[in-house]
Design a protein around this motif. Structure first.
Motif, PDB file in Angstrom:
ATOM      1  N   VAL A 195       0.710  -1.130  -0.188  1.00 47.06           N
ATOM      2  CA  VAL A 195       0.151  -0.079  -0.079  1.00 47.06           C
ATOM      3  C   VAL A 195       0.899   1.392  -0.100  1.00 47.06           C
ATOM      4  N   HIS A 196       0.253   2.342  -0.432  1.00 47.16           N
ATOM      5  CA  HIS A 196       0.908   3.682  -0.555  1.00 47.16           C
ATOM      6  C   HIS A 196      -0.306   4.566   0.301  1.00 47.16           C
ATOM      7  N   GLY A 197       0.202   5.501   1.052  1.00 51.33           N
ATOM      8  CA  GLY A 197      -0.709   6.498   1.650  1.00 51.33           C
ATOM      9  C   GLY A 197       0.056   7.781   1.733  1.00 51.33           C
ATOM     10  N   SER A 198      -0.841   8.772   1.593  1.00 47.79           N
ATOM     11  CA  SER A 198      -0.220  10.217   1.436  1.00 47.79           C
ATOM     12  C   SER A 198       0.550  10.615   2.921  1.00 47.79           C
ATOM     13  N   ASP A 199       1.654  11.382   3.138  1.00 44.35           N
ATOM     14  CA  ASP A 199       2.173  11.367   4.371  1.00 44.35           C
ATOM     15  C   ASP A 199       1.883  13.076   4.965  1.00 44.35           C
ATOM     16  N   SER A 200       1.162  13.796   4.357  1.00 47.88           N
ATOM     17  CA  SER A 200       0.791  15.105   4.764  1.00 47.88           C
ATOM     18  C   SER A 200      -0.513  15.671   3.946  1.00 47.88           C
ATOM     19  N   VAL A 201      -1.087  16.761   4.408  1.00 47.12           N
ATOM     20  CA  VAL A 201      -2.231  17.203   3.741  1.00 47.12           C
ATOM     21  C   VAL A 201      -1.731  17.926   2.372  1.00 47.12           C
ATOM     22  N   ALA A 202      -0.646  18.287   2.361  1.00 47.37           N
ATOM     23  CA  ALA A 202       0.179  18.742   0.995  1.00 47.37           C
ATOM     24  C   ALA A 202       0.298  17.845   0.068  1.00 47.37           C
ATOM     25  N   SER A 203       0.932  16.564   0.546  1.00 48.69           N
ATOM     26  CA  SER A 203       1.117  15.167  -0.397  1.00 48.69           C
ATOM     27  C   SER A 203      -0.267  14.651  -0.841  1.00 48.69           C
ATOM     28  N   ALA A 204      -1.334  14.739   0.113  1.00 53.66           N
ATOM     29  CA  ALA A 204      -2.707  14.252  -0.205  1.00 53.66           C
ATOM     30  C   ALA A 204      -3.245  15.129  -1.313  1.00 53.66           C
ATOM     31  N   GLU A 205      -3.168  16.546  -1.124  1.00 51.27           N
ATOM     32  CA  GLU A 205      -3.680  17.132  -2.143  1.00 51.27           C
ATOM     33  C   GLU A 205      -3.109  17.058  -3.467  1.00 51.27           C
ATOM     34  N   ARG A 206      -1.772  16.932  -3.405  1.00 56.36           N
ATOM     35  CA  ARG A 206      -1.076  16.771  -4.805  1.00 56.36           C
ATOM     36  C   ARG A 206      -1.388  15.338  -5.857  1.00 56.36           C
TER      37      ARG A 206
END
Ligand code: RTP
Ligand code: MG
Length: 145
Positions: A119-130
Protein backbone atom coordinates in the motif's frame (compact mmCIF):
# COMPACT_ATOMS: atom_id res chain seq x y z
CA UNK A 1 -1.57 13.39 16.20
CA UNK A 2 -4.29 14.64 13.86
CA UNK A 3 -6.77 17.44 14.31
CA UNK A 4 -10.07 15.50 14.47
CA UNK A 5 -11.19 17.03 11.19
CA UNK A 6 -12.68 15.11 8.30
CA UNK A 7 -10.02 15.02 5.61
CA UNK A 8 -9.11 13.12 2.48
CA UNK A 9 -6.03 11.08 1.72
CA UNK A 10 -4.70 9.31 -1.34
CA UNK A 11 -4.14 5.55 -1.25
CA UNK A 12 -2.71 2.97 -3.63
CA UNK A 13 -3.19 -0.78 -3.40
CA UNK A 14 0.13 -1.70 -4.98
CA UNK A 15 0.97 -4.39 -7.58
CA UNK A 16 2.05 -7.08 -5.09
CA UNK A 17 -1.31 -6.88 -3.32
CA UNK A 18 -3.46 -6.70 -6.47
CA UNK A 19 -1.58 -9.68 -7.94
CA UNK A 20 -2.26 -11.79 -4.84
CA UNK A 21 -6.00 -10.88 -4.75
CA UNK A 22 -5.66 -8.89 -1.54
CA UNK A 23 -7.78 -5.91 -2.65
CA UNK A 24 -10.74 -6.99 -0.52
CA UNK A 25 -8.68 -7.82 2.55
CA UNK A 26 -6.94 -4.44 2.41
CA UNK A 27 -10.16 -2.49 1.84
CA UNK A 28 -11.70 -4.30 4.81
CA UNK A 29 -8.87 -3.02 7.04
CA UNK A 30 -9.26 0.53 5.72
CA UNK A 31 -13.07 0.68 5.90
CA UNK A 32 -13.29 -0.92 9.34
CA UNK A 33 -10.95 1.80 10.64
CA UNK A 34 -13.31 4.60 9.62
CA UNK A 35 -11.94 5.34 6.17
CA UNK A 36 -14.58 5.66 3.43
CA UNK A 37 -13.79 5.34 -0.28
CA UNK A 38 -14.85 8.50 -2.17
CA UNK A 39 -13.07 7.68 -5.45
CA UNK A 40 -11.50 4.49 -6.82
CA UNK A 41 -10.16 3.07 -10.07
CA UNK A 42 -7.93 0.27 -11.27
CA UNK A 43 -5.18 1.40 -13.62
CA UNK A 44 -1.93 0.10 -15.03
CA UNK A 45 0.58 2.90 -14.44
CA UNK A 46 2.88 3.74 -17.32
CA UNK A 47 6.52 4.66 -16.68
CA UNK A 48 5.93 8.41 -17.03
CA UNK A 49 3.05 8.35 -14.52
CA UNK A 50 5.05 6.32 -12.00
CA UNK A 51 8.15 8.51 -12.37
CA UNK A 52 6.07 11.67 -11.91
CA UNK A 53 4.35 10.28 -8.85
CA UNK A 54 7.65 9.32 -7.18
CA UNK A 55 9.67 12.31 -8.46
CA UNK A 56 10.76 13.18 -4.88
CA UNK A 57 12.74 9.91 -4.79
CA UNK A 58 14.57 10.38 -8.11
CA UNK A 59 18.28 9.64 -7.68
CA UNK A 60 17.81 7.35 -4.66
CA UNK A 61 19.15 3.81 -5.10
CA UNK A 62 15.65 2.33 -4.70
CA UNK A 63 14.05 4.62 -7.31
CA UNK A 64 14.50 2.56 -10.51
CA UNK A 65 13.43 -0.79 -8.98
CA UNK A 66 10.48 1.04 -7.37
CA UNK A 67 9.36 2.33 -10.78
CA UNK A 68 9.75 -1.14 -12.37
CA UNK A 69 7.68 -2.65 -9.58
CA UNK A 70 4.93 -0.02 -9.75
CA UNK A 71 4.42 -0.59 -13.50
CA UNK A 72 4.62 -4.41 -13.25
CA UNK A 73 0.88 -4.99 -12.69
CA UNK A 74 -2.32 -2.97 -12.18
CA UNK A 75 -2.93 -0.93 -9.05
CA UNK A 76 -6.01 0.50 -7.32
CA UNK A 77 -5.76 4.26 -6.86
CA UNK A 78 -8.29 5.61 -4.40
CA UNK A 79 -9.27 8.55 -2.25
CA UNK A 80 -10.20 7.82 1.36
CA UNK A 81 -12.17 10.16 3.59
CA UNK A 82 -12.57 10.21 7.34
CA UNK A 83 -11.63 11.92 10.58
CA UNK A 84 -7.83 12.34 10.56
CA UNK A 85 -7.75 10.18 7.42
CA UNK A 86 -4.07 10.82 6.65
CA UNK A 87 -2.86 9.76 10.11
CA UNK A 88 -5.36 6.91 10.46
CA UNK A 89 -4.43 5.49 7.05
CA UNK A 90 -0.71 5.51 7.85
CA UNK A 91 -1.33 3.88 11.22
CA UNK A 92 -3.42 1.11 9.64
CA UNK A 93 -0.76 0.65 6.91
CA UNK A 94 2.21 0.35 9.28
CA UNK A 95 5.73 1.59 8.56
CA UNK A 96 7.45 1.17 5.18
CA UNK A 97 9.46 -1.94 6.09
CA UNK A 98 7.09 -4.83 6.93
CA UNK A 99 9.74 -6.39 9.20
CA UNK A 100 9.45 -3.29 11.40
CA UNK A 101 5.70 -2.76 11.07
CA UNK A 102 3.48 -3.23 14.10
CA UNK A 103 1.51 -6.47 14.34
CA UNK A 104 -1.96 -6.17 12.84
CA UNK A 105 -1.00 -3.52 10.29
CA UNK A 106 -1.53 -4.08 6.57
CA UNK A 107 2.20 -4.11 5.86
CA UNK A 108 3.05 -6.44 8.74
CA UNK A 109 0.38 -8.90 7.62
CA UNK A 110 0.55 -8.68 3.81
CA UNK A 111 3.71 -6.96 2.51
CA UNK A 112 6.49 -9.00 0.91
CA UNK A 113 9.43 -6.61 1.34
CA UNK A 114 10.36 -2.96 1.93
CA UNK A 115 9.64 -2.34 -1.77
CA UNK A 116 6.69 -4.66 -2.33
CA UNK A 117 4.86 -3.27 0.66
CA UNK A 118 1.25 -3.56 -0.55
CA UNK A 119 0.00 0.00 0.00
CA UNK A 120 0.80 3.67 -0.34
CA UNK A 121 -0.67 6.47 1.75
CA UNK A 122 -0.13 10.23 1.61
CA UNK A 123 2.17 11.54 4.36
CA UNK A 124 0.76 15.09 4.74
CA UNK A 125 -2.14 17.34 3.73
CA UNK A 126 0.02 18.86 0.98
CA UNK A 127 1.01 15.42 -0.37
CA UNK A 128 -2.61 14.25 -0.24
CA UNK A 129 -3.78 17.23 -2.29
CA UNK A 130 -1.00 16.78 -4.85
CA UNK A 131 -1.47 13.02 -5.14
CA UNK A 132 -5.28 13.16 -5.40
CA UNK A 133 -5.03 15.77 -8.17
CA UNK A 134 -2.40 13.64 -9.95
CA UNK A 135 -4.92 10.83 -10.52
CA UNK A 136 -8.41 12.30 -10.16
CA UNK A 137 -10.38 15.24 -11.54
CA UNK A 138 -12.36 17.06 -8.83
CA UNK A 139 -15.68 15.78 -10.22
CA UNK A 140 -14.54 12.16 -9.79
CA UNK A 141 -14.70 12.52 -5.99
CA UNK A 142 -18.08 11.55 -4.52
CA UNK A 143 -19.73 13.41 -1.67
CA UNK A 144 -20.25 11.21 1.37
CA UNK A 145 -21.55 11.87 4.88
P1 RTP B 1 4.64 5.25 0.44
O1 RTP B 1 5.12 6.63 0.02
O2 RTP B 1 4.53 4.28 -0.68
O3 RTP B 1 3.43 5.28 1.33
O4 RTP B 1 5.72 4.63 1.38
P2 RTP B 1 6.52 5.31 2.52
O5 RTP B 1 6.16 6.75 2.68
O6 RTP B 1 6.37 4.40 3.70
O7 RTP B 1 7.98 5.16 1.94
P3 RTP B 1 8.87 6.17 1.06
O8 RTP B 1 10.11 6.41 1.81
O9 RTP B 1 8.05 7.35 0.62
O10 RTP B 1 9.22 5.26 -0.19
C1 RTP B 1 8.30 5.09 -1.22
C2 RTP B 1 8.24 3.65 -1.60
O11 RTP B 1 9.49 3.24 -2.18
C3 RTP B 1 9.74 1.88 -1.86
N1 RTP B 1 10.99 1.79 -1.12
N2 RTP B 1 11.90 0.87 -1.36
N3 RTP B 1 15.01 0.59 0.47
C4 RTP B 1 14.10 0.26 -0.43
O12 RTP B 1 14.22 -0.67 -1.18
C5 RTP B 1 12.89 1.08 -0.50
N4 RTP B 1 12.63 2.12 0.27
C6 RTP B 1 11.41 2.57 -0.13
C7 RTP B 1 8.57 1.38 -1.04
O13 RTP B 1 7.63 0.78 -1.96
C8 RTP B 1 8.03 2.65 -0.45
O14 RTP B 1 6.69 2.52 -0.06
MG1 MG C 1 6.14 8.20 1.05
Amino acid sequence: MGNNEVERTFSIIKPDAVTRNLIGSILQRLESNGLSVVASKMIRLDREQAEGFYAEHKGRDFYEPLIEYMISAPVIVQVLQGEDAITVNRRVMGVTDPAKAEEGTIRADFALSVRENSVHGSDSVASAEREIAYFFAPEELCERD
